[in-house]
Design a protein around this motif. Structure first.
Motif, PDB file in Angstrom:
ATOM      1  N   THR A  59       1.013  -1.092  -0.490  1.00 25.51           N
ATOM      2  CA  THR A  59      -0.143  -0.650  -0.144  1.00 25.51           C
ATOM      3  C   THR A  59       0.860   0.986   0.124  1.00 25.51           C
ATOM      4  OG1 THR A  59      -0.449   0.021   2.295  1.00 25.51           O
ATOM      5  CG2 THR A  59      -2.098  -0.997   1.445  1.00 25.51           C
ATOM      6  N   GLN A  60       0.064   2.323  -0.730  1.00 24.54           N
ATOM      7  CA  GLN A  60       0.730   3.529  -0.890  1.00 24.54           C
ATOM      8  C   GLN A  60       0.097   4.800   0.055  1.00 24.54           C
ATOM      9  OE1 GLN A  60       4.045   4.299  -1.975  1.00 24.54           O
ATOM     10  NE2 GLN A  60       4.134   1.282  -2.670  1.00 24.54           N
ATOM     11  N   THR A  61       0.761   5.406   1.081  1.00 21.49           N
ATOM     12  CA  THR A  61      -0.275   6.432   1.608  1.00 21.49           C
ATOM     13  C   THR A  61       0.457   7.576   1.432  1.00 21.49           C
ATOM     14  OG1 THR A  61      -0.191   5.235   3.280  1.00 21.49           O
ATOM     15  CG2 THR A  61      -0.543   6.994   4.389  1.00 21.49           C
ATOM     16  N   LEU A  62      -0.152   8.441   1.340  1.00 25.64           N
ATOM     17  CA  LEU A  62      -0.496  10.266   1.066  1.00 25.64           C
ATOM     18  C   LEU A  62      -0.940  10.747   2.463  1.00 25.64           C
ATOM     19  CD1 LEU A  62      -0.699  11.172  -2.171  1.00 25.64           C
ATOM     20  CD2 LEU A  62       1.426   9.813  -1.026  1.00 25.64           C
ATOM     21  N   SER A  63      -0.756  11.561   3.237  1.00 25.38           N
ATOM     22  CA  SER A  63      -0.663  11.661   4.086  1.00 25.38           C
ATOM     23  C   SER A  63      -0.732  13.321   4.493  1.00 25.38           C
ATOM     24  CB  SER A  63      -0.579  11.288   5.457  1.00 25.38           C
ATOM     25  OG  SER A  63       0.330  10.823   5.609  1.00 25.38           O
ATOM     26  N   GLU A  64      -0.959  14.662   5.299  1.00 26.68           N
ATOM     27  CA  GLU A  64      -1.252  15.548   6.262  1.00 26.68           C
ATOM     28  C   GLU A  64      -2.143  15.693   6.698  1.00 26.68           C
ATOM     29  OE1 GLU A  64      -1.727  19.538   3.845  1.00 26.68           O
ATOM     30  OE2 GLU A  64      -1.145  18.274   2.366  1.00 26.68           O
ATOM     31  N   ARG A  78      -5.367  21.259   7.324  1.00 29.93           N
ATOM     32  CA  ARG A  78      -6.117  20.604   6.621  1.00 29.93           C
ATOM     33  C   ARG A  78      -6.525  18.843   6.444  1.00 29.93           C
ATOM     34  NH1 ARG A  78      -4.491  22.684   1.581  1.00 29.93           N
ATOM     35  NH2 ARG A  78      -2.350  21.751   1.685  1.00 29.93           N
ATOM     36  N   HIS A  79      -6.941  18.505   6.853  1.00 35.95           N
ATOM     37  CA  HIS A  79      -7.228  16.915   7.059  1.00 35.95           C
ATOM     38  C   HIS A  79      -7.297  16.282   5.647  1.00 35.95           C
ATOM     39  CE1 HIS A  79      -8.383  17.291  11.238  1.00 35.95           C
ATOM     40  NE2 HIS A  79      -7.460  17.830  10.974  1.00 35.95           N
ATOM     41  N   VAL A  80      -5.791  15.251   5.925  1.00 34.90           N
ATOM     42  CA  VAL A  80      -5.055  14.244   4.228  1.00 34.90           C
ATOM     43  C   VAL A  80      -5.258  12.898   4.473  1.00 34.90           C
ATOM     44  CG1 VAL A  80      -4.824  14.329   1.507  1.00 34.90           C
ATOM     45  CG2 VAL A  80      -5.129  16.211   2.433  1.00 34.90           C
ATOM     46  N   HIS A  81      -5.725  12.267   4.307  1.00 36.53           N
ATOM     47  CA  HIS A  81      -4.629  10.693   4.409  1.00 36.53           C
ATOM     48  C   HIS A  81      -5.375  10.104   3.015  1.00 36.53           C
ATOM     49  CE1 HIS A  81      -3.500   7.730   6.498  1.00 36.53           C
ATOM     50  NE2 HIS A  81      -4.347   6.687   5.774  1.00 36.53           N
ATOM     51  N   VAL A  82      -4.173   9.318   1.940  1.00 35.15           N
ATOM     52  CA  VAL A  82      -5.062   8.968   0.627  1.00 35.15           C
ATOM     53  C   VAL A  82      -4.031   7.231   0.915  1.00 35.15           C
ATOM     54  CG1 VAL A  82      -4.524   8.260  -1.316  1.00 35.15           C
ATOM     55  CG2 VAL A  82      -5.500  10.695  -0.420  1.00 35.15           C
ATOM     56  N   VAL A  83      -4.603   6.164   0.752  1.00 32.07           N
ATOM     57  CA  VAL A  83      -4.370   5.110   1.047  1.00 32.07           C
ATOM     58  C   VAL A  83      -4.647   4.457  -0.536  1.00 32.07           C
ATOM     59  CG1 VAL A  83      -3.739   2.850   2.184  1.00 32.07           C
ATOM     60  CG2 VAL A  83      -4.222   4.553   3.375  1.00 32.07           C
ATOM     61  N   TYR A  84      -3.882   3.802  -1.068  1.00 32.86           N
ATOM     62  CA  TYR A  84      -3.615   2.900  -2.364  1.00 32.86           C
ATOM     63  C   TYR A  84      -2.882   1.757  -2.354  1.00 32.86           C
ATOM     64  CZ  TYR A  84      -0.374   5.394  -4.769  1.00 32.86           C
ATOM     65  OH  TYR A  84       1.108   6.278  -5.059  1.00 32.86           O
ATOM     66  N   PRO A  85      -3.621   0.240  -3.118  1.00 42.85           N
ATOM     67  CA  PRO A  85      -2.651  -0.399  -3.455  1.00 42.85           C
ATOM     68  C   PRO A  85      -1.414  -0.151  -4.820  1.00 42.85           C
ATOM     69  CG  PRO A  85      -4.693  -0.825  -4.531  1.00 42.85           C
ATOM     70  CD  PRO A  85      -5.088   0.363  -4.347  1.00 42.85           C
ATOM     71  N   SER A  86      -0.208  -0.973  -4.532  1.00 38.89           N
ATOM     72  CA  SER A  86       0.197  -1.060  -5.729  1.00 38.89           C
ATOM     73  C   SER A  86       0.459  -2.855  -5.569  1.00 38.89           C
ATOM     74  CB  SER A  86       1.862  -0.640  -5.109  1.00 38.89           C
ATOM     75  OG  SER A  86       2.249  -0.600  -3.946  1.00 38.89           O
ATOM     76  N   VAL A  87       0.379  -3.060  -6.765  1.00 32.38           N
ATOM     77  CA  VAL A  87       0.735  -4.199  -6.888  1.00 32.38           C
ATOM     78  C   VAL A  87       2.428  -4.920  -7.800  1.00 32.38           C
ATOM     79  CG1 VAL A  87       0.274  -6.570  -8.114  1.00 32.38           C
ATOM     80  CG2 VAL A  87      -1.463  -4.386  -7.189  1.00 32.38           C
ATOM     81  N   ASP A  88       3.490  -5.208  -7.609  1.00 31.05           N
ATOM     82  CA  ASP A  88       3.875  -5.675  -8.692  1.00 31.05           C
ATOM     83  C   ASP A  88       4.278  -5.799  -9.436  1.00 31.05           C
ATOM     84  OD1 ASP A  88       5.769  -5.065  -5.757  1.00 31.05           O
ATOM     85  OD2 ASP A  88       6.041  -6.911  -5.585  1.00 31.05           O
ATOM     86  N   ASP A  89       3.724  -6.937 -10.048  1.00 31.12           N
ATOM     87  CA  ASP A  89       3.840  -7.430 -11.717  1.00 31.12           C
ATOM     88  C   ASP A  89       2.868  -6.632 -12.186  1.00 31.12           C
ATOM     89  OD1 ASP A  89       1.669  -8.498 -10.274  1.00 31.12           O
ATOM     90  OD2 ASP A  89       0.898 -10.337 -11.548  1.00 31.12           O
ATOM     91  N   ALA A  90       2.377  -5.364 -12.039  1.00 22.86           N
ATOM     92  CA  ALA A  90       1.172  -4.459 -12.849  1.00 22.86           C
ATOM     93  C   ALA A  90       1.091  -3.071 -11.633  1.00 22.86           C
ATOM     94  CB  ALA A  90      -0.397  -4.859 -11.876  1.00 22.86           C
ATOM     95  N   PRO A  91       3.075  -2.600 -12.391  1.00 27.03           N
ATOM     96  CA  PRO A  91       3.238  -1.133 -12.245  1.00 27.03           C
ATOM     97  C   PRO A  91       2.519   0.280 -12.971  1.00 27.03           C
ATOM     98  CG  PRO A  91       4.715  -2.265 -13.630  1.00 27.03           C
ATOM     99  CD  PRO A  91       3.882  -3.669 -13.019  1.00 27.03           C
TER     100      PRO A  91
END
Length: 487
Positions: free
Chosen positions: A52-57, A63-76
């Motif tokens: 998972t990748q996270t962007l936050s502040e 400002r409240h920011v929290h973003v999570v999304y997946p990353s998959v090795d064989d699907a760049p």
């Protein structure tokens, strides 16, 4: 091997009686099973190479920011498309809030679920939530990846062509007519922007999801239409047929339970979470400090555990449920190596902006996921952004959770310099301090060896949060900022 669905992966909205499955939930993301728009989400820990990748502040800002999304090795290409999708929306949110300084604590939150996963396709459903002073709104986007063709695709690429989209739009419009006056069927156009979230239920029906306000003048929660498989199959592209087959694969998903029933089942005969090394240090005599890490597990958490093991230091990890579901093996390692796993909600929403039922949902979904991973019941929670109030404390108390904040903020979200993070951690530390850091930030993990070396040189011992309080213990519903504060 036996398989199980992760917490919250059943359906999202109330049952419907209309033939095409039009549904409208009074509360978005409510954990109420329904047919035919029910979606059985895939346990992300099944997918090899998924992280998972996270962007936050926001811990130290307005400002409240929290973003999570997946990353998959064989699907760049999938990972890159997900990154572009969320960052474009985030950039727009930042521009909008920068121009409106009157809005207090605007919030942007993204979480995700796997709509399908097979050796041929992957489907990632994003829920993007925003609050810019006029109430909360959710939008849904599903990104697909065809492993056979090695292409990342928009939802409408599940359809054969533009005429298929027009046909689908007409079917959905007719279904919405039966929904009643709250929904405007004539708002539907054969436009990719109206059909950017397409997934399949276990029967192969195509579930079409709409954003808040997209087909109504007010928020109705999640509005969805399920188009029967027999009607939709002639409209599907080759990728669409692969996605449909992936969603229809037989699983052993358990029968649905209410939140209270599932929590009761999860906690039966499970001990409270406790460091396996608790009791080895008397913090009334030793110079103790509690290192705490929020938002993980993430790509750098394994490296952090290696560093802590080398220095024989232990920490408290406040894990986000959606990340924990992708990395249960890291939670088990934390428990085995003497660390403490605690609750940081399911998707990192500002709990003070939610009604009590949604606060409970955020905590119980994360609680179930952690219990499933470690076989212990967390007794601590940390509110996202440190934002708490009487309602949050009350709900936490009823769930057996103490509220933990911090006395030292390393500001590692704002400053990517490992040396600066280490300097703040060390210069602000004092006996009994609770130090805030985030294991989803690589520079924070880079700073760990220096923090450990310098604090150890000053005579500090690294313990988990409850050990700071010794025999007095910690009480559910009470708030703790350091060893000197308890309410």
């Amino acid at each position: 091997m036996p398989k199980s669905w992760f917490a919250g992966g059943v359906a999202l909205i109330a049952a419907s009686a209309v033939s095409c499955g039009v549904t409208a939930s009074p509360v978005a993301d409510a954990l109420v099973p329904s047919e035919p728009t029910m979606i059985n989400y895939v346990d992300p820990s099944w997918v090899h190479g998924l992280s998972t990748q996270t962007l936050s502040e926001g811990d130290s800002g307005d400002r409240h920011v929290h973003v999570v999304y997946p990353s998959v090795d064989d699907a760049p290409l999938l990972t890159e498309k997900l990154r572009r999708t969320v960052t474009e929306r985030l950039d727009r949110f930042i521009r909008d809030t920068s121009m409106n300084s009157a809005v207090r604590h605007p919030e942007f939150n993204v979480d995700w679920q796997l709509a399908a996963a097979s050796d041929q396709v992957l489907g990632v459903r994003l829920r993007i939530g925003e609050s810019i002073g006029s109430g909360w709104s959710d939008s849904f986007t599903t990104i697909w990846y065809d492993r056979m063709e090695k292409r990342s695709l928009d939802a409408t690429d599940l359809l054969r062509d533009g005429s298929s989209l027009a046909t689908l739009a007409q079917i959905v419009k007719e279904a919405l007519v039966a929904r009643g006056p709250e929904v405007d069927p004539y708002a539907i156009k054969p436009d990719a922007r109206h059909f950017d979230s397409l997934v399949f239920n276990p029967h192969g029906d195509l579930v079409v999801e709409f954003d808040d306000y997209q087909v109504a003048t007010k928020s109705l929660g999640r509005v969805a239409v399920a188009v029967p498989a027999s009607d939709v199959e002639p409209l599907l592209s080759a990728t669409g047929l692969r996605a449909q087959r992936a969603a229809m694969r037989k699983t052993d998903a358990p029968a649905s339970m209410t939140s209270g029933e599932s929590m009761a089942a999860a906690t039966t005969d499970r001990p409270p979470a406790r460091s396996s090394k608790a009791g080895s240090v008397d913090c009334a005599k030793a110079k103790c400090v509690a290192l705490t890490y929020d938002d993980g597990p993430g790509p750098d958490t394994r490296r952090l555990l290696d560093i802590l093991a080398t220095q024989r230091a232990r920490a408290t990890f406040f894990t986000v449920g959606s990340n924990a579901s992708a990395h249960p093996e890291l939670l088990r390692r934390m428990r085995q190596e003497g660390h403490l796993v605690a609750n940081h909600t399911w998707s990192h929403r500002d709990l003070t902006a939610l009604p009590g039922s949604r606060v409970a949902d955020q905590l119980t979904r994360a609680q179930r996921t952690i219990i499933q991973a470690i076989g212990q019941v967390p007794a601590l929670m940390r509110p996202p952004y440190g934002a708490s109030n009487a309602q949050v404390s009350s709900v936490a108390g009823k769930l057996g959770l103490s509220v933990v904040r911090w006395s030292v903020d390393t500001e590692d979200r704002l400053d990517p310099n490992p040396r600066a993070v280490a300097d703040r951690a060390v210069s602000r530390a004092e006996p009994g301090a609770i130090i805030l850091m985030h294991d989803v930030h690589g520079p924070t993990v880079d700073a760990a060896p220096e923090i450990l070396r310098r604090l150890k040189k000053q005579g500090y011992t690294f313990v988990t949060v409850p050990e700071l309080y010794g025999s007095n213990g910690m009480q559910p519903g009470r708030t703790y900022d350091s060893a000197d504060s308890s309410g």
